[in-house]
Design a protein around this motif. Structure first.
Motif, PDB file in Angstrom:
ATOM      1  N   LEU A 175       0.841  -1.208   0.000  1.00  0.00           N
ATOM      2  CA  LEU A 175       0.000   0.000   0.000  1.00  0.00           C
ATOM      3  C   LEU A 175       0.870   1.249   0.000  1.00  0.00           C
ATOM      4  O   LEU A 175       0.576   2.231  -0.688  1.00  0.00           O
ATOM      5  CB  LEU A 175      -0.922  -0.004   1.215  1.00  0.00           C
ATOM      6  CG  LEU A 175      -2.037  -1.054   1.218  1.00  0.00           C
ATOM      7  CD1 LEU A 175      -2.748  -1.057   2.559  1.00  0.00           C
ATOM      8  CD2 LEU A 175      -3.033  -0.819   0.089  1.00  0.00           C
ATOM      9  N   LEU A 176       1.951   1.199   0.764  1.00  0.00           N
ATOM     10  CA  LEU A 176       2.857   2.342   0.847  1.00  0.00           C
ATOM     11  C   LEU A 176       3.621   2.533  -0.457  1.00  0.00           C
ATOM     12  O   LEU A 176       3.704   3.647  -0.998  1.00  0.00           O
ATOM     13  CB  LEU A 176       3.828   2.144   2.012  1.00  0.00           C
ATOM     14  CG  LEU A 176       4.790   3.294   2.318  1.00  0.00           C
ATOM     15  CD1 LEU A 176       4.024   4.556   2.687  1.00  0.00           C
ATOM     16  CD2 LEU A 176       5.738   2.903   3.442  1.00  0.00           C
ATOM     17  N   LYS A 177       4.190   1.459  -0.986  1.00  0.00           N
ATOM     18  CA  LYS A 177       4.992   1.562  -2.215  1.00  0.00           C
ATOM     19  C   LYS A 177       4.143   1.968  -3.413  1.00  0.00           C
ATOM     20  O   LYS A 177       4.624   2.660  -4.317  1.00  0.00           O
ATOM     21  CB  LYS A 177       5.686   0.227  -2.519  1.00  0.00           C
ATOM     22  CG  LYS A 177       6.616  -0.273  -1.421  1.00  0.00           C
ATOM     23  CD  LYS A 177       7.725   0.708  -1.109  1.00  0.00           C
ATOM     24  CE  LYS A 177       8.626   0.173  -0.003  1.00  0.00           C
ATOM     25  NZ  LYS A 177       9.639   1.165   0.421  1.00  0.00           N
ATOM     26  N   SER A 178       2.887   1.563  -3.434  1.00  0.00           N
ATOM     27  CA  SER A 178       2.025   1.912  -4.571  1.00  0.00           C
ATOM     28  C   SER A 178       1.622   3.379  -4.568  1.00  0.00           C
ATOM     29  O   SER A 178       1.053   3.874  -5.540  1.00  0.00           O
ATOM     30  CB  SER A 178       0.758   1.050  -4.550  1.00  0.00           C
ATOM     31  OG  SER A 178      -0.045   1.363  -3.430  1.00  0.00           O
ATOM     32  N   ASN A 215      -5.837   4.759   8.595  1.00  0.00           N
ATOM     33  CA  ASN A 215      -4.415   5.072   8.614  1.00  0.00           C
ATOM     34  C   ASN A 215      -4.198   6.573   8.501  1.00  0.00           C
ATOM     35  O   ASN A 215      -4.956   7.282   7.828  1.00  0.00           O
ATOM     36  CB  ASN A 215      -3.710   4.349   7.459  1.00  0.00           C
ATOM     37  CG  ASN A 215      -2.205   4.348   7.604  1.00  0.00           C
ATOM     38  OD1 ASN A 215      -1.550   5.337   7.317  1.00  0.00           O
ATOM     39  ND2 ASN A 215      -1.661   3.235   8.050  1.00  0.00           N
ATOM     40  N   ARG A 216      -3.156   7.075   9.143  1.00  0.00           N
ATOM     41  CA  ARG A 216      -2.872   8.519   9.106  1.00  0.00           C
ATOM     42  C   ARG A 216      -2.448   8.998   7.725  1.00  0.00           C
ATOM     43  O   ARG A 216      -2.620  10.165   7.379  1.00  0.00           O
ATOM     44  CB  ARG A 216      -1.770   8.851  10.119  1.00  0.00           C
ATOM     45  CG  ARG A 216      -2.193   8.681  11.573  1.00  0.00           C
ATOM     46  CD  ARG A 216      -1.057   9.058  12.496  1.00  0.00           C
ATOM     47  NE  ARG A 216      -1.435   8.919  13.899  1.00  0.00           N
ATOM     48  CZ  ARG A 216      -0.628   9.194  14.910  1.00  0.00           C
ATOM     49  NH1 ARG A 216       0.612   9.627  14.675  1.00  0.00           N
ATOM     50  NH2 ARG A 216      -1.040   9.041  16.146  1.00  0.00           N
ATOM     51  N   ASN A 217      -1.875   8.083   6.952  1.00  0.00           N
ATOM     52  CA  ASN A 217      -1.396   8.439   5.618  1.00  0.00           C
ATOM     53  C   ASN A 217      -2.563   8.400   4.629  1.00  0.00           C
ATOM     54  O   ASN A 217      -3.123   7.330   4.370  1.00  0.00           O
ATOM     55  CB  ASN A 217      -0.301   7.464   5.189  1.00  0.00           C
ATOM     56  CG  ASN A 217       0.377   7.868   3.889  1.00  0.00           C
ATOM     57  OD1 ASN A 217      -0.231   8.500   3.020  1.00  0.00           O
ATOM     58  ND2 ASN A 217       1.635   7.505   3.735  1.00  0.00           N
ATOM     59  N   ASP A 258     -13.279  11.431   2.281  1.00  0.00           N
ATOM     60  CA  ASP A 258     -11.842  11.304   2.538  1.00  0.00           C
ATOM     61  C   ASP A 258     -11.061  12.364   1.766  1.00  0.00           C
ATOM     62  O   ASP A 258     -11.573  12.984   0.823  1.00  0.00           O
ATOM     63  CB  ASP A 258     -11.353   9.901   2.160  1.00  0.00           C
ATOM     64  CG  ASP A 258     -10.046   9.552   2.852  1.00  0.00           C
ATOM     65  OD1 ASP A 258     -10.043   9.444   4.086  1.00  0.00           O
ATOM     66  OD2 ASP A 258      -9.026   9.409   2.152  1.00  0.00           O
ATOM     67  N   GLN A 259      -9.805  12.524   2.140  1.00  0.00           N
ATOM     68  CA  GLN A 259      -8.993  13.633   1.616  1.00  0.00           C
ATOM     69  C   GLN A 259      -8.690  13.518   0.130  1.00  0.00           C
ATOM     70  O   GLN A 259      -8.779  14.497  -0.608  1.00  0.00           O
ATOM     71  CB  GLN A 259      -7.681  13.696   2.413  1.00  0.00           C
ATOM     72  CG  GLN A 259      -6.733  14.806   1.984  1.00  0.00           C
ATOM     73  CD  GLN A 259      -5.485  14.854   2.848  1.00  0.00           C
ATOM     74  OE1 GLN A 259      -5.452  14.274   3.927  1.00  0.00           O
ATOM     75  NE2 GLN A 259      -4.457  15.533   2.371  1.00  0.00           N
TER      76      GLN A 259
END
Length: 329
Positions: A175-178, A215-217, A258-259
């Protein structure tokens, strides 16, 4: 000794200065260690990566060039079996723990080969292998990271539901890398997530994705929303009803505000899917319509299961989409 000679001597490495001072007129054979060469090569490669300016696609290009000088990215369909199965298994864990990044990439590709060609034999050590692959996903060297991501894709395709208990360390990194800026890493991670939502059963995967909605991100939330939206339709009409339309509509409604637009778009797509399933499962008979015309309406279902503001937002999305379909027909 002349000033020039002194100057030349000062720039020599210490070992060569000793040779020069102790053996005038004699020639010493240079003594080279392979390990020292590997370490020196890695140090220079690392320095070149650190010094590369981070500026849009320039970073991607420079990292790819460094990686491609030593590592080849092989698509799954082009992988061949390992030459020596037993030796590959014996070296697997040590290779995945190696600090030599070229060896690490080679071992990751061997993991892919063993998964594809020796599925059953890999099952005994799969949990340990997945844990080490997860560590490679965190590697700062992009070549290692991308190869590890490609390894995840082949693991998902090969083992599907069998890796659910070991999924968490892979999922958070994918999820982070994508959602990162390095395009060639980001694209590989996207493909891995698509493979995950394709080969892992949605009823097992959806509970794994839900915690990431908080998640905060915001980028991680967006990617989790997109995966969730892709997975739900795979449940089928009966599967969605069994899982709970009321539960799913609350999840989708929470992402509408959502943001990032990716989260909101994924939520809208999911809501339209849920509305379609609800309408199919609550197709009123003429008798029901005559007795209680509003009992089975989508509008009432939203108002019962959501807060007034959330219900209004959901109905706005679904009604606008329905009106668009009517006008286009």
């Amino acid at each position: 000794m002349s000033a020039k000679a002194l100057k030349d001597l000062n720039v020599l490495p210490e070992s060569e200065r000793k040779i020069e001072s102790s053996s005038k007129g004699s020639f010493a054979k240079p003594h080279i260690h392979a390990d020292e060469n590997i370490q020196e090569r890695e140090r220079k490669s690392a320095d070149s990566l650190v010094k590369t300016p981070i500026n849009g696609n320039d970073t991607v290009t420079s990292v790819v060039e460094v990686g491609n000088s030593e590592v080849e990215y092989i698509e799954s369909e082009n992988l061949n079996d390992v030459e020596d199965v037993d030796q590959s298994f014996e070296m697997l864990v040590a290779g995945l723990e190696s600090k030599d990044w070229v060896l690490l990439c080679e071992t990751l590709n061997n993991v892919r080969r063993l998964c594809l060609f020796h599925k059953e034999k890999m099952e005994d050590i799969l949990g340990n292998v997945i844990s080490l692959v997860g560590k490679s996903l965190k590697n700062p060297r992009s070549a290692v990271c991308k190869t590890a991501i490609m390894t995840c894709t082949d693991i998902f395709k090969t083992y599907g539901d069998h890796i659910v208990d070991s999924l968490d360390p892979l999922l958070v990194q994918l999820l982070l890398k994508s959602s990162q800026d390095k395009r060639f890493v980001c694209e590989a991670a996207e493909r891995a997530l698509i493979a995950m939502t394709t080969w892992v059963s949605p009823n097992l995967l959806l509970p794994k994705l839900q915690p990431y909605f908080k998640n905060r991100n915001p980028r991680i939330r967006a990617k989790a929303s997109m995966c969730f939206s892709r997975s739900v339709p795979r449940l089928g009409v009966q599967g969605i009803i069994t899982y709970g339309i009321d539960k799913l509509i609350r999840i989708a409604a929470s992402q509408l505000s959502d943001q990032l637009p990716e989260s909101r778009e994924a939520a809208r797509t999911l809501l339209l899917e849920l509305q379609t399933v609800y309408d199919k499962s609550h197709d009123p008979t003429p008798t029901t319509v005559a007795e209680e015309p509003e009992m089975n309406s989508w509008e009432q279902f939203c108002q019962i299961n959501l807060s007034p503001l959330s219900a209004q937002a959901v109905l706005r999305v679904t009604n606008i989409s329905r009106e668009g379909l009517v006008m286009g027909s």
